[in-house]
Motif scaffolding. Structure first.
Motif, PDB file in Angstrom:
ATOM      1  N   LEU A  34      -2.461  64.339 -35.918  1.00 54.97           N
ATOM      2  CA  LEU A  34      -2.572  65.625 -36.600  1.00 54.97           C
ATOM      3  C   LEU A  34      -3.936  65.780 -37.257  1.00 54.97           C
ATOM      4  CD1 LEU A  34      -0.711  68.082 -37.111  1.00 54.97           C
ATOM      5  CD2 LEU A  34      -0.170  67.085 -39.337  1.00 54.97           C
ATOM      6  N   GLY A  35      -4.412  64.701 -37.885  1.00 56.41           N
ATOM      7  CA  GLY A  35      -5.739  64.762 -38.494  1.00 56.41           C
ATOM      8  C   GLY A  35      -6.825  65.003 -37.467  1.00 56.41           C
ATOM      9  N   ASP A  36      -6.738  64.301 -36.332  1.00 58.36           N
ATOM     10  CA  ASP A  36      -7.717  64.512 -35.256  1.00 58.36           C
ATOM     11  C   ASP A  36      -7.633  65.928 -34.699  1.00 58.36           C
ATOM     12  OD1 ASP A  36      -8.672  61.936 -35.491  1.00 58.36           O
ATOM     13  OD2 ASP A  36      -7.332  61.116 -33.960  1.00 58.36           O
ATOM     14  N   PHE A  37      -6.418  66.461 -34.591  1.00 60.69           N
ATOM     15  CA  PHE A  37      -6.224  67.801 -34.027  1.00 60.69           C
ATOM     16  C   PHE A  37      -6.910  68.857 -34.884  1.00 60.69           C
ATOM     17  CE2 PHE A  37      -3.865  71.772 -33.567  1.00 60.69           C
ATOM     18  CZ  PHE A  37      -3.855  71.927 -32.191  1.00 60.69           C
ATOM     19  N   PHE A  38      -6.723  68.798 -36.193  1.00 64.33           N
ATOM     20  CA  PHE A  38      -7.316  69.803 -37.074  1.00 64.33           C
ATOM     21  C   PHE A  38      -8.820  69.603 -37.225  1.00 64.33           C
ATOM     22  CE2 PHE A  38      -2.874  70.307 -38.629  1.00 64.33           C
ATOM     23  CZ  PHE A  38      -2.768  71.675 -38.425  1.00 64.33           C
ATOM     24  N   ARG A  39      -9.322  68.428 -36.898  1.00 68.74           N
ATOM     25  CA  ARG A  39     -10.767  68.204 -36.895  1.00 68.74           C
ATOM     26  C   ARG A  39     -11.402  68.583 -35.555  1.00 68.74           C
ATOM     27  NH1 ARG A  39      -9.360  63.461 -39.914  1.00 68.74           N
ATOM     28  NH2 ARG A  39      -9.272  62.254 -37.962  1.00 68.74           N
ATOM     29  N   GLY A  40     -10.573  68.994 -34.594  1.00 69.57           N
ATOM     30  CA  GLY A  40     -11.089  69.371 -33.281  1.00 69.57           C
ATOM     31  C   GLY A  40     -11.329  68.205 -32.351  1.00 69.57           C
ATOM     32  N   ASN A  41     -10.825  67.035 -32.725  1.00 69.12           N
ATOM     33  CA  ASN A  41     -10.951  65.854 -31.875  1.00 69.12           C
ATOM     34  C   ASN A  41      -9.669  65.695 -31.058  1.00 69.12           C
ATOM     35  OD1 ASN A  41     -11.612  63.412 -30.699  1.00 69.12           O
ATOM     36  ND2 ASN A  41     -11.138  62.197 -32.522  1.00 69.12           N
ATOM     37  N   PHE A  42      -9.671  66.221 -29.847  1.00 69.42           N
ATOM     38  CA  PHE A  42      -8.463  66.229 -29.026  1.00 69.42           C
ATOM     39  C   PHE A  42      -8.368  65.021 -28.096  1.00 69.42           C
ATOM     40  CE2 PHE A  42      -9.738  70.762 -29.637  1.00 69.42           C
ATOM     41  CZ  PHE A  42      -8.818  71.040 -30.622  1.00 69.42           C
ATOM     42  N   GLY A  43      -9.397  64.211 -28.064  1.00 69.08           N
ATOM     43  CA  GLY A  43      -9.349  62.987 -27.274  1.00 69.08           C
ATOM     44  C   GLY A  43      -9.617  63.225 -25.798  1.00 69.08           C
ATOM     45  N   ASP A  44      -9.477  62.159 -25.029  1.00 69.52           N
ATOM     46  CA  ASP A  44      -9.682  62.198 -23.577  1.00 69.52           C
ATOM     47  C   ASP A  44      -8.335  62.124 -22.869  1.00 69.52           C
ATOM     48  OD1 ASP A  44     -12.409  62.245 -23.967  1.00 69.52           O
ATOM     49  OD2 ASP A  44     -12.596  60.063 -23.823  1.00 69.52           O
ATOM     50  N   SER A  45      -8.245  62.863 -21.782  1.00 63.84           N
ATOM     51  CA  SER A  45      -7.029  62.824 -20.980  1.00 63.84           C
ATOM     52  C   SER A  45      -6.938  61.485 -20.253  1.00 63.84           C
ATOM     53  CB  SER A  45      -7.037  63.969 -19.959  1.00 63.84           C
ATOM     54  OG  SER A  45      -6.009  63.815 -19.008  1.00 63.84           O
ATOM     55  N   ILE A 100       4.255  75.387 -41.529  1.00 62.63           N
ATOM     56  CA  ILE A 100       5.342  74.430 -41.756  1.00 62.63           C
ATOM     57  C   ILE A 100       6.142  74.213 -40.468  1.00 62.63           C
ATOM     58  CG2 ILE A 100       7.476  74.006 -43.028  1.00 62.63           C
ATOM     59  CD1 ILE A 100       6.283  75.514 -45.371  1.00 62.63           C
ATOM     60  N   ILE A 101       6.452  75.316 -39.789  1.00 55.78           N
ATOM     61  CA  ILE A 101       7.202  75.215 -38.526  1.00 55.78           C
ATOM     62  C   ILE A 101       6.399  74.423 -37.507  1.00 55.78           C
ATOM     63  CG2 ILE A 101       8.122  76.534 -36.583  1.00 55.78           C
ATOM     64  CD1 ILE A 101       8.744  78.786 -38.581  1.00 55.78           C
ATOM     65  N   PHE A 102       5.099  74.693 -37.425  1.00 53.88           N
ATOM     66  CA  PHE A 102       4.234  73.979 -36.486  1.00 53.88           C
ATOM     67  C   PHE A 102       4.252  72.478 -36.760  1.00 53.88           C
ATOM     68  CE2 PHE A 102       0.031  72.174 -35.538  1.00 53.88           C
ATOM     69  CZ  PHE A 102      -0.035  72.420 -34.179  1.00 53.88           C
ATOM     70  N   PHE A 103       4.217  72.102 -38.037  1.00 53.20           N
ATOM     71  CA  PHE A 103       4.219  70.690 -38.413  1.00 53.20           C
ATOM     72  C   PHE A 103       5.463  69.983 -37.878  1.00 53.20           C
ATOM     73  CE2 PHE A 103       5.658  67.373 -41.331  1.00 53.20           C
ATOM     74  CZ  PHE A 103       4.566  66.524 -41.357  1.00 53.20           C
ATOM     75  N   PHE A 104       6.631  70.560 -38.118  1.00 49.21           N
ATOM     76  CA  PHE A 104       7.871  69.901 -37.717  1.00 49.21           C
ATOM     77  C   PHE A 104       8.076  69.960 -36.207  1.00 49.21           C
ATOM     78  CE2 PHE A 104       8.874  70.602 -42.232  1.00 49.21           C
ATOM     79  CZ  PHE A 104       9.328  69.332 -42.561  1.00 49.21           C
ATOM     80  N   VAL A 105       7.644  71.040 -35.578  1.00 50.47           N
ATOM     81  CA  VAL A 105       7.743  71.122 -34.112  1.00 50.47           C
ATOM     82  C   VAL A 105       6.906  70.031 -33.454  1.00 50.47           C
ATOM     83  CG1 VAL A 105       7.088  72.515 -32.108  1.00 50.47           C
ATOM     84  CG2 VAL A 105       8.342  73.566 -33.981  1.00 50.47           C
TER      85      VAL A 105
END
Length: 328
Positions: free
Chosen positions: A76-87, A14-19
């Protein structure tokens, strides 16, 4: 214990979500943006589209045309799926740039943390056992100096003395000019030589607070009734201090040690930037300055997870160092 750990993990999520929601909102409100820079550069090319047209195209390409909440939940959805994208700044996958830089920062942080522990804790104990003596005053002055010195100022002093005046170290960089001509062992020594000043900087600016914290907690324990009882029974002063007093001093120190976990991986942004050490702190600085949201979000999410994990480990270690602690 299991119930407590599960509860803490749930609260951490929960803390992670709001942070991360707050961080994402701030990222979207940054005054500088990589998209704006690219759009401006492309609009200056011959026969190119206007700046506004490039902004519209690039914003849609990077999903920045959505609202903050919609964009955050998409991230958030991409993050939990391991899709962090390109810099955007480094033009490589975020996880690749992260992997290439984080381990150098980890080695620096681990070495600095090791020296911090073996220097600060013994000095704090000595200062407590010799309260109001010259030794205590000397250690306290060193600790306060370490706390008060800004990182950039102390690093600049080291560079002025050891690089400019004495010429013992290079001003910046991880490798020397002749690095490619060296053997494998020579390359290792060359990199180690370039990390000396950054590690010294990290150690000196870190030992002060831990030293004072150890001294304060040691003094509190030494004034406890059971310590006076141990002395009255005729136990040696060494056994009283290191067997009885120090074990109880470890309990509050666990908080500091557990909270230091993020520092081992997060890198030292100021120190790495000043010495041009290509660690994760140096990489994140350039990413944030350029408005690289994918890399910055991943880096800050990584720090948030480590911080929450460090606090959880610290709470669990309380029961390890003090069997009297029971979690209801």
């Amino acid at each position: 214990m299991r119930k407590y750990i599960l509860k803490r993990i749930f609260l951490s999520v929960i803390i992670f979500f709001f942070v991360m929601l707050i961080i994402y909102t701030l990222m979207r409100c940054l005054p500088t943006s990589y998209i704006e820079s690219v759009a401006r550069q492309k609009s200056m090319q011959p026969n190119s589209k206007s700046y506004e047209e490039w902004m519209e195209q690039l914003t849609a390409m990077y999903n920045m045309d959505k609202g903050i909440l919609a964009g955050f939940f998409g991230w958030l959805g991409d993050f939990f799926r391991g899709n962090f994208g390109d810099s955007w700044f480094y033009t490589v996958p975020v996880i690749e740039e992260f992997h290439d830089t984080v381990w150098l920062s980890f080695v620096m942080g681990l070495i600095a943390f090791f020296f911090e522990l073996i220097i600060a804790i013994p000095l704090g104990i000595i200062a407590a056992t010799k309260q109001y003596s010259r030794t205590d005053y000397t250690i306290s002055i060193i600790a306060l100096a370490g706390i008060s010195l800004p990182t950039f100022f102390f690093a600049s002093l080291l560079k002025l003395l050891f690089s400019v005046k004495l010429g013992w170290f290079d001003l910046f960089g991880l490798v020397g000019r002749n690095y490619e001509q060296l053997t494998a062992w020579g390359k290792f020594l060359d990199k180690s030589h370039h990390l000396v000043l950054p590690i010294v900087t990290l150690v000196v600016i870190s030992i002060g607070s831990l030293m004072r914290y150890t001294r304060t907690n040691m003094l509190e324990v030494l004034n406890a009734d059971y310590i006076r009882t141990a002395r009255a029974k005729g136990l040696s002063e060494r056994k009283v201090i290191y067997h009885h007093a120090f074990r109880n001093t470890l309990i509050p120190l666990v908080t500091i040690i557990g909270g230091s976990l993020p520092g081992l991986f997060s890198g030292a942004l100021i120190t790495e930037t000043l010495y041009s050490i290509p660690g994760i702190g140096y990489a994140s600085y350039h990413a944030m300055v350029s408005g690289d949201i994918p890399f910055s979000m991943f880096y800050l999410a990584f720090l948030a997870i480590l911080t929450l994990l460090g606090n959880l480990i610290a709470d669990i270690l309380y029961a390890v160092v003090d069997p009297r602690v029971r979690i209801a």
